[in-house]
Design a protein around this motif. Structure first.
Motif, PDB file in Angstrom:
ATOM      1  N   UNK A  10       0.814   6.001  11.981  1.00  0.00           N
ATOM      2  CA  UNK A  10       1.224   4.849  11.482  1.00  0.00           C
ATOM      3  C   UNK A  10       1.646   5.078  10.072  1.00  0.00           C
ATOM      4  N   UNK A  11       2.745   4.517   9.548  1.00  0.00           N
ATOM      5  CA  UNK A  11       3.107   4.496   8.091  1.00  0.00           C
ATOM      6  C   UNK A  11       2.484   3.509   7.351  1.00  0.00           C
ATOM      7  N   UNK A  12       2.033   4.069   6.195  1.00  0.00           N
ATOM      8  CA  UNK A  12       1.129   2.754   5.411  1.00  0.00           C
ATOM      9  C   UNK A  12       2.276   2.076   4.675  1.00  0.00           C
ATOM     10  N   UNK A  13       1.956   0.863   4.346  1.00  0.00           N
ATOM     11  CA  UNK A  13       3.040   0.018   3.738  1.00  0.00           C
ATOM     12  C   UNK A  13       3.404   0.544   2.231  1.00  0.00           C
ATOM     13  N   UNK A  14       4.866   0.508   2.116  1.00  0.00           N
ATOM     14  CA  UNK A  14       5.505   0.806   0.967  1.00  0.00           C
ATOM     15  C   UNK A  14       4.663   0.586  -0.501  1.00  0.00           C
ATOM     16  N   UNK A  15       4.103  -0.910  -0.357  1.00  0.00           N
ATOM     17  CA  UNK A  15       3.418  -1.446  -1.335  1.00  0.00           C
ATOM     18  C   UNK A  15       2.127  -0.786  -1.817  1.00  0.00           C
ATOM     19  N   UNK A  20      -0.576   3.402  -5.355  1.00  0.00           N
ATOM     20  CA  UNK A  20      -1.287   4.499  -5.375  1.00  0.00           C
ATOM     21  C   UNK A  20      -0.403   5.500  -6.437  1.00  0.00           C
ATOM     22  N   UNK A  21       0.717   5.342  -6.383  1.00  0.00           N
ATOM     23  CA  UNK A  21       1.501   6.209  -7.291  1.00  0.00           C
ATOM     24  C   UNK A  21       1.385   5.682  -8.607  1.00  0.00           C
ATOM     25  N   UNK A  22       1.481   4.594  -9.061  1.00  0.00           N
ATOM     26  CA  UNK A  22       1.275   3.910 -10.106  1.00  0.00           C
ATOM     27  C   UNK A  22      -0.150   4.036 -10.774  1.00  0.00           C
TER      28      UNK A  22
END
Length: 61
Positions: A10-15, A20-22
């Motif tokens: 399953x793909x994690x939600x983009x948000x 996590x990137x931020x």
């Protein structure tokens, strides 16, 4: 050592990935080197897949 790509599933939600990137960028003061840069690139690729899966990315004409 190169980062391990995320396991298929399953793909994690983009948000979630964006948050996590931020957090990663803020934690290193915006300087992305070595392992931090590698982790950032993996996260951006994951965010791209998640955004596409959610229909958030539109191809340019």
């Amino acid at each position: 050592m190169p980062p391990t790509p995320p396991a298929p599933g399953p793909v994690r939600p983009a948000a979630v990935v964006n948050a996590e990137i931020r957090e990663l960028v803020l934690s290193c003061g915006g300087w992305l080197y070595g392992d931090t840069r590698s982790r950032y690139e993996v996260l951006v690729a994951e965010w791209t897949r998640a955004s596409a899966a959610e229909g958030d990315i539109v191809e340019a004409a």
